[in-house]
Design a protein around this motif. Structure first.
Motif, PDB file in Angstrom:
ATOM      1  N   MET A  84       0.801  -1.230   0.000  1.00 49.95           N
ATOM      2  CA  MET A  84       0.000   0.000   0.000  1.00 49.95           C
ATOM      3  C   MET A  84       0.831   1.277   0.000  1.00 49.95           C
ATOM      4  O   MET A  84       0.384   2.306  -0.497  1.00 49.95           O
ATOM      5  CB  MET A  84      -0.944   0.018   1.215  1.00 49.95           C
ATOM      6  CG  MET A  84      -2.004  -1.052   1.190  1.00 49.95           C
ATOM      7  SD  MET A  84      -3.059  -0.983  -0.272  1.00 49.95           S
ATOM      8  CE  MET A  84      -3.965   0.528   0.041  1.00 49.95           C
ATOM      9  N   MET A  85       2.020   1.224   0.557  1.00 51.09           N
ATOM     10  CA  MET A  85       2.823   2.441   0.726  1.00 51.09           C
ATOM     11  C   MET A  85       2.969   3.275  -0.551  1.00 51.09           C
ATOM     12  O   MET A  85       2.723   4.478  -0.524  1.00 51.09           O
ATOM     13  CB  MET A  85       4.198   2.089   1.297  1.00 51.09           C
ATOM     14  CG  MET A  85       4.160   1.709   2.763  1.00 51.09           C
ATOM     15  SD  MET A  85       3.896   3.117   3.842  1.00 51.09           S
ATOM     16  CE  MET A  85       5.447   3.954   3.621  1.00 51.09           C
ATOM     17  N   PRO A  86       3.358   2.708  -1.677  1.00 49.97           N
ATOM     18  CA  PRO A  86       3.557   3.553  -2.862  1.00 49.97           C
ATOM     19  C   PRO A  86       2.260   4.041  -3.501  1.00 49.97           C
ATOM     20  O   PRO A  86       2.292   4.971  -4.305  1.00 49.97           O
ATOM     21  CB  PRO A  86       4.325   2.646  -3.828  1.00 49.97           C
ATOM     22  CG  PRO A  86       4.018   1.268  -3.389  1.00 49.97           C
ATOM     23  CD  PRO A  86       3.770   1.332  -1.905  1.00 49.97           C
ATOM     24  N   LEU A  87       1.127   3.469  -3.133  1.00 52.75           N
ATOM     25  CA  LEU A  87      -0.123   3.828  -3.800  1.00 52.75           C
ATOM     26  C   LEU A  87      -0.558   5.253  -3.497  1.00 52.75           C
ATOM     27  O   LEU A  87      -1.257   5.870  -4.299  1.00 52.75           O
ATOM     28  CB  LEU A  87      -1.225   2.833  -3.429  1.00 52.75           C
ATOM     29  CG  LEU A  87      -0.948   1.400  -3.865  1.00 52.75           C
ATOM     30  CD1 LEU A  87      -2.089   0.492  -3.417  1.00 52.75           C
ATOM     31  CD2 LEU A  87      -0.730   1.309  -5.359  1.00 52.75           C
ATOM     32  N   ASN A  88      -0.147   5.785  -2.387  1.00 54.90           N
ATOM     33  CA  ASN A  88      -0.496   7.161  -2.067  1.00 54.90           C
ATOM     34  C   ASN A  88       0.270   8.143  -2.943  1.00 54.90           C
ATOM     35  O   ASN A  88      -0.317   9.028  -3.547  1.00 54.90           O
ATOM     36  CB  ASN A  88      -0.219   7.453  -0.597  1.00 54.90           C
ATOM     37  CG  ASN A  88      -0.524   8.890  -0.257  1.00 54.90           C
ATOM     38  OD1 ASN A  88      -1.645   9.329  -0.415  1.00 54.90           O
ATOM     39  ND2 ASN A  88       0.468   9.627   0.160  1.00 54.90           N
ATOM     40  N   ILE A  89       1.560   7.997  -3.021  1.00 50.46           N
ATOM     41  CA  ILE A  89       2.396   8.933  -3.775  1.00 50.46           C
ATOM     42  C   ILE A  89       2.225   8.728  -5.274  1.00 50.46           C
ATOM     43  O   ILE A  89       2.031   9.682  -6.028  1.00 50.46           O
ATOM     44  CB  ILE A  89       3.882   8.781  -3.375  1.00 50.46           C
ATOM     45  CG1 ILE A  89       4.065   9.060  -1.873  1.00 50.46           C
ATOM     46  CG2 ILE A  89       4.775   9.684  -4.214  1.00 50.46           C
ATOM     47  CD1 ILE A  89       3.625  10.429  -1.415  1.00 50.46           C
ATOM     48  N   GLU A  90       2.294   7.482  -5.709  1.00 52.85           N
ATOM     49  CA  GLU A  90       2.247   7.215  -7.144  1.00 52.85           C
ATOM     50  C   GLU A  90       0.916   7.618  -7.773  1.00 52.85           C
ATOM     51  O   GLU A  90       0.865   7.939  -8.947  1.00 52.85           O
ATOM     52  CB  GLU A  90       2.572   5.745  -7.414  1.00 52.85           C
ATOM     53  CG  GLU A  90       4.030   5.436  -7.119  1.00 52.85           C
ATOM     54  CD  GLU A  90       4.414   4.000  -7.401  1.00 52.85           C
ATOM     55  OE1 GLU A  90       3.648   3.280  -8.047  1.00 52.85           O
ATOM     56  OE2 GLU A  90       5.511   3.621  -6.973  1.00 52.85           O
ATOM     57  N   ALA A  91      -0.148   7.598  -7.003  1.00 56.15           N
ATOM     58  CA  ALA A  91      -1.448   7.997  -7.544  1.00 56.15           C
ATOM     59  C   ALA A  91      -1.545   9.508  -7.728  1.00 56.15           C
ATOM     60  O   ALA A  91      -2.402   9.995  -8.454  1.00 56.15           O
ATOM     61  CB  ALA A  91      -2.564   7.518  -6.629  1.00 56.15           C
ATOM     62  N   ARG A  92      -0.658  10.260  -7.100  1.00 57.48           N
ATOM     63  CA  ARG A  92      -0.731  11.720  -7.133  1.00 57.48           C
ATOM     64  C   ARG A  92       0.052  12.364  -8.269  1.00 57.48           C
ATOM     65  O   ARG A  92      -0.208  13.499  -8.609  1.00 57.48           O
ATOM     66  CB  ARG A  92      -0.203  12.291  -5.816  1.00 57.48           C
ATOM     67  CG  ARG A  92      -1.088  12.001  -4.648  1.00 57.48           C
ATOM     68  CD  ARG A  92      -0.472  12.555  -3.376  1.00 57.48           C
ATOM     69  NE  ARG A  92      -1.256  12.182  -2.239  1.00 57.48           N
ATOM     70  CZ  ARG A  92      -1.883  13.050  -1.449  1.00 57.48           C
ATOM     71  NH1 ARG A  92      -1.795  14.322  -1.670  1.00 57.48           N
ATOM     72  NH2 ARG A  92      -2.575  12.625  -0.433  1.00 57.48           N
ATOM     73  N   TYR A  93       1.036  11.668  -8.802  1.00 55.67           N
ATOM     74  CA  TYR A  93       1.945  12.307  -9.745  1.00 55.67           C
ATOM     75  C   TYR A  93       1.842  11.672 -11.125  1.00 55.67           C
ATOM     76  O   TYR A  93       1.942  10.452 -11.263  1.00 55.67           O
ATOM     77  CB  TYR A  93       3.384  12.239  -9.225  1.00 55.67           C
ATOM     78  CG  TYR A  93       3.531  13.000  -7.933  1.00 55.67           C
ATOM     79  CD1 TYR A  93       3.568  14.391  -7.928  1.00 55.67           C
ATOM     80  CD2 TYR A  93       3.576  12.343  -6.707  1.00 55.67           C
ATOM     81  CE1 TYR A  93       3.677  15.101  -6.744  1.00 55.67           C
ATOM     82  CE2 TYR A  93       3.678  13.039  -5.513  1.00 55.67           C
ATOM     83  CZ  TYR A  93       3.728  14.419  -5.544  1.00 55.67           C
ATOM     84  OH  TYR A  93       3.818  15.122  -4.373  1.00 55.67           O
ATOM     85  N   PRO A  94       1.685  12.514 -12.152  1.00 54.08           N
ATOM     86  CA  PRO A  94       1.479  12.008 -13.517  1.00 54.08           C
ATOM     87  C   PRO A  94       2.551  11.045 -14.001  1.00 54.08           C
ATOM     88  O   PRO A  94       2.243  10.077 -14.691  1.00 54.08           O
ATOM     89  CB  PRO A  94       1.467  13.270 -14.373  1.00 54.08           C
ATOM     90  CG  PRO A  94       1.167  14.384 -13.448  1.00 54.08           C
ATOM     91  CD  PRO A  94       1.672  13.961 -12.093  1.00 54.08           C
ATOM     92  N   GLU A  95       3.809  11.283 -13.629  1.00 53.18           N
ATOM     93  CA  GLU A  95       4.875  10.417 -14.134  1.00 53.18           C
ATOM     94  C   GLU A  95       4.770   8.989 -13.603  1.00 53.18           C
ATOM     95  O   GLU A  95       5.339   8.073 -14.174  1.00 53.18           O
ATOM     96  CB  GLU A  95       6.260  11.004 -13.825  1.00 53.18           C
ATOM     97  CG  GLU A  95       6.578  11.173 -12.352  1.00 53.18           C
ATOM     98  CD  GLU A  95       6.224  12.541 -11.777  1.00 53.18           C
ATOM     99  OE1 GLU A  95       6.813  12.904 -10.757  1.00 53.18           O
ATOM    100  OE2 GLU A  95       5.362  13.230 -12.352  1.00 53.18           O
ATOM    101  N   TYR A  96       4.040   8.781 -12.510  1.00 58.33           N
ATOM    102  CA  TYR A  96       3.865   7.448 -11.946  1.00 58.33           C
ATOM    103  C   TYR A  96       2.529   6.808 -12.324  1.00 58.33           C
ATOM    104  O   TYR A  96       2.385   5.591 -12.251  1.00 58.33           O
ATOM    105  CB  TYR A  96       3.947   7.493 -10.421  1.00 58.33           C
ATOM    106  CG  TYR A  96       5.273   7.924  -9.874  1.00 58.33           C
ATOM    107  CD1 TYR A  96       6.411   7.150 -10.055  1.00 58.33           C
ATOM    108  CD2 TYR A  96       5.389   9.115  -9.160  1.00 58.33           C
ATOM    109  CE1 TYR A  96       7.636   7.546  -9.549  1.00 58.33           C
ATOM    110  CE2 TYR A  96       6.609   9.519  -8.641  1.00 58.33           C
ATOM    111  CZ  TYR A  96       7.717   8.734  -8.843  1.00 58.33           C
ATOM    112  OH  TYR A  96       8.925   9.130  -8.333  1.00 58.33           O
ATOM    113  N   LYS A  97       1.556   7.621 -12.680  1.00 62.24           N
ATOM    114  CA  LYS A  97       0.196   7.117 -12.883  1.00 62.24           C
ATOM    115  C   LYS A  97       0.100   6.027 -13.942  1.00 62.24           C
ATOM    116  O   LYS A  97      -0.559   5.012 -13.728  1.00 62.24           O
ATOM    117  CB  LYS A  97      -0.756   8.263 -13.232  1.00 62.24           C
ATOM    118  CG  LYS A  97      -1.139   9.094 -12.047  1.00 62.24           C
ATOM    119  CD  LYS A  97      -2.162  10.142 -12.434  1.00 62.24           C
ATOM    120  CE  LYS A  97      -2.526  10.980 -11.232  1.00 62.24           C
ATOM    121  NZ  LYS A  97      -3.544  11.966 -11.550  1.00 62.24           N
ATOM    122  N   GLU A  98       0.729   6.226 -15.078  1.00 62.43           N
ATOM    123  CA  GLU A  98       0.633   5.235 -16.157  1.00 62.43           C
ATOM    124  C   GLU A  98       1.193   3.891 -15.723  1.00 62.43           C
ATOM    125  O   GLU A  98       0.585   2.847 -15.964  1.00 62.43           O
ATOM    126  CB  GLU A  98       1.342   5.732 -17.414  1.00 62.43           C
ATOM    127  CG  GLU A  98       0.572   6.803 -18.158  1.00 62.43           C
ATOM    128  CD  GLU A  98      -0.820   6.354 -18.585  1.00 62.43           C
ATOM    129  OE1 GLU A  98      -0.965   5.230 -19.110  1.00 62.43           O
ATOM    130  OE2 GLU A  98      -1.768   7.130 -18.387  1.00 62.43           O
TER     131      GLU A  98
END
Length: 129
Positions: A84-98
């Motif tokens: 779960m840890m990365p799901l907070n940050i990665e969901a917020r930033y376009p470079e991680y979303k894809e």
């Protein structure tokens, strides 16, 4: 409403939001709202058991450790927190979303929802009566 009730109220709202987003197949935000549910549940526990307010953080490990729950986690719970840890940050930033979207299938999101529900109920069971 005290601070514990406040955090539980918005954690409940976030979990209900995750379920609604699942119906519309918005997988990225299903995962994000599940993270938010856990974060706010942990902040509720923190408020119920610690003399100071919880820190301004999205880090579940920081909240678990500071609230004194980290040592009570099962191996399965530890693995789920790591997931779960990365799901907070990665969901917020376009470079991680894809990249994150490629990892979030309907089946994985159902698993996240089920584990979030179980973990959140575990947090609530630990609250002082």
């Amino acid at each position: 409403m005290n601070k514990t009730e406040y955090w539980l109220d918005i954690a409940d709202y976030d979990y209900a939001t995750a379920l609604d987003l699942q119906k519309s197949k918005r997988w990225l935000y299903v995962a994000f709202m599940c993270h938010q549910t856990l974060e706010k549940g942990l902040k509720a526990y923190w408020c119920a058991t610690q003399p100071q307010d919880p820190p301004y953080t999205h880090n579940l490990l920081t909240l678990l450790t500071g609230a004194g729950l980290a040592q009570e986690l099962s191996q399965e719970q530890k693995l789920f927190v790591q997931e779960m840890m990365p799901l907070n940050i990665e969901a917020r930033y376009p470079e991680y979303k894809e990249n994150l979207l490629k990892q979030l299938s309907p089946e994985r999101c159902q698993n996240i929802i089920d584990n979030t529900n179980a973990f959140y109920l575990w947090i609530k069971s630990k609250l002082p009566k």
